[in-house]
Write a protein that holds these residues in place. Structure first.
Motif, short mmCIF file in Angstrom:
data_model
loop_
_atom_site.label_atom_id
_atom_site.label_comp_id
_atom_site.label_asym_id
_atom_site.label_seq_id
_atom_site.Cartn_x
_atom_site.Cartn_y
_atom_site.Cartn_z
N HIS A 57 0.83 -1.20 0.00
CA HIS A 57 0.00 0.00 0.00
C HIS A 57 0.87 1.26 0.00
CE1 HIS A 57 -3.74 -2.11 0.44
NE2 HIS A 57 -3.29 -2.77 1.51
N LEU A 58 1.96 1.23 0.77
CA LEU A 58 2.85 2.39 0.82
C LEU A 58 3.56 2.60 -0.51
CD1 LEU A 58 4.39 2.04 4.38
CD2 LEU A 58 2.71 3.71 3.59
N VAL A 59 3.98 1.53 -1.15
CA VAL A 59 4.63 1.64 -2.46
C VAL A 59 3.64 2.19 -3.49
CG1 VAL A 59 5.63 0.30 -4.34
CG2 VAL A 59 6.36 -0.11 -1.99
N ASP A 60 2.40 1.72 -3.44
CA ASP A 60 1.37 2.22 -4.35
C ASP A 60 1.09 3.70 -4.11
OD1 ASP A 60 -0.70 2.06 -6.30
OD2 ASP A 60 -2.17 1.95 -4.66
N LEU A 61 1.02 4.09 -2.83
CA LEU A 61 0.78 5.49 -2.49
C LEU A 61 1.93 6.37 -2.96
CD1 LEU A 61 -1.02 7.52 -1.00
CD2 LEU A 61 0.26 6.97 1.07
N ALA A 62 3.17 5.91 -2.78
CA ALA A 62 4.33 6.69 -3.21
C ALA A 62 4.35 6.84 -4.73
CB ALA A 62 5.61 6.02 -2.73
N ALA A 63 4.00 5.79 -5.45
CA ALA A 63 3.97 5.87 -6.91
C ALA A 63 2.87 6.82 -7.39
CB ALA A 63 3.74 4.48 -7.50
N ARG A 64 1.73 6.77 -6.74
CA ARG A 64 0.64 7.68 -7.12
C ARG A 64 1.00 9.14 -6.84
NH1 ARG A 64 -4.74 6.85 -4.21
NH2 ARG A 64 -3.50 5.09 -3.53
N LEU A 65 1.67 9.38 -5.71
CA LEU A 65 2.09 10.74 -5.37
C LEU A 65 3.13 11.24 -6.37
CD1 LEU A 65 1.91 13.10 -3.41
CD2 LEU A 65 3.71 12.01 -2.07
N GLU A 66 4.06 10.38 -6.76
CA GLU A 66 5.07 10.74 -7.76
C GLU A 66 4.41 11.10 -9.08
OE1 GLU A 66 8.46 11.62 -9.69
OE2 GLU A 66 8.42 11.08 -7.57
N ARG A 67 3.39 10.37 -9.45
CA ARG A 67 2.67 10.63 -10.70
C ARG A 67 1.87 11.92 -10.63
NH1 ARG A 67 0.67 5.58 -10.96
NH2 ARG A 67 -1.19 6.29 -9.90
N ASP A 68 1.23 12.18 -9.50
CA ASP A 68 0.36 13.35 -9.36
C ASP A 68 1.14 14.66 -9.23
OD1 ASP A 68 -1.86 11.79 -9.53
OD2 ASP A 68 -2.25 11.77 -7.36
N ASP A 69 2.17 14.66 -8.39
CA ASP A 69 2.90 15.90 -8.13
C ASP A 69 4.40 15.62 -7.98
OD1 ASP A 69 3.50 18.51 -7.57
OD2 ASP A 69 2.24 18.66 -5.78
N PRO A 70 5.12 15.50 -9.11
CA PRO A 70 6.54 15.15 -9.03
C PRO A 70 7.39 16.22 -8.32
CG PRO A 70 5.88 15.50 -11.31
CD PRO A 70 4.66 15.59 -10.48
N ARG A 71 7.02 17.48 -8.45
CA ARG A 71 7.79 18.55 -7.79
C ARG A 71 7.74 18.39 -6.27
NH1 ARG A 71 5.87 24.63 -7.25
NH2 ARG A 71 7.53 25.34 -5.91
N PHE A 72 6.57 18.09 -5.75
CA PHE A 72 6.42 17.89 -4.31
C PHE A 72 7.22 16.68 -3.85
CE2 PHE A 72 3.99 15.90 -0.80
CZ PHE A 72 4.21 16.87 0.16
N THR A 73 7.19 15.61 -4.62
CA THR A 73 7.90 14.38 -4.26
C THR A 73 9.40 14.59 -4.26
OG1 THR A 73 6.11 13.16 -5.30
CG2 THR A 73 8.09 11.93 -4.77
#
Length: 89
Positions: A8-24
């Motif tokens: 779940h954490l890996v999925d969440l991190a991938a989704r965050l990277e996709r949605d807002d790469p600058r924030f990540t």
């Protein structure tokens, strides 16, 4: 063996990277930036332009500038809502 929570954490991190790469990227470097939904540069610029049109329309008695300023201000104000992209419940 991987835990179910890790997936779940890996999925969440991938989704965050996709949605807002600058924030990540900023979060990974240790210097967090605002998430995309809280960046309001465009909203402030639109509102400043609308107010300047409104002021110019009042200084030079031009109804079209006043009307354009009011319409643009009406468009700019909802840009300040951070949750404007979410559908209503």
């Amino acid at each position: 063996m991987r835990q179910p929570d890790d997936e779940h954490l890996v999925d969440l991190a991938a989704r965050l990277e996709r949605d807002d790469p600058r924030f990540t990227r900023a979060l990974g470097s240790g210097r967090p930036a605002r998430p995309r939904e809280y960046r309001r540069t465009r909203a402030w610029g639109s509102l400043a332009f609308a107010v300047s049109l409104l002021a110019a329309g009042m200084a030079l008695p031009e109804g079209i500038l006043v009307a354009a300023g009011l319409v643009l201000a009406g468009i700019a104000v909802p840009l300040f809502d951070p949750h404007r992209d979410r559908p209503p419940r």
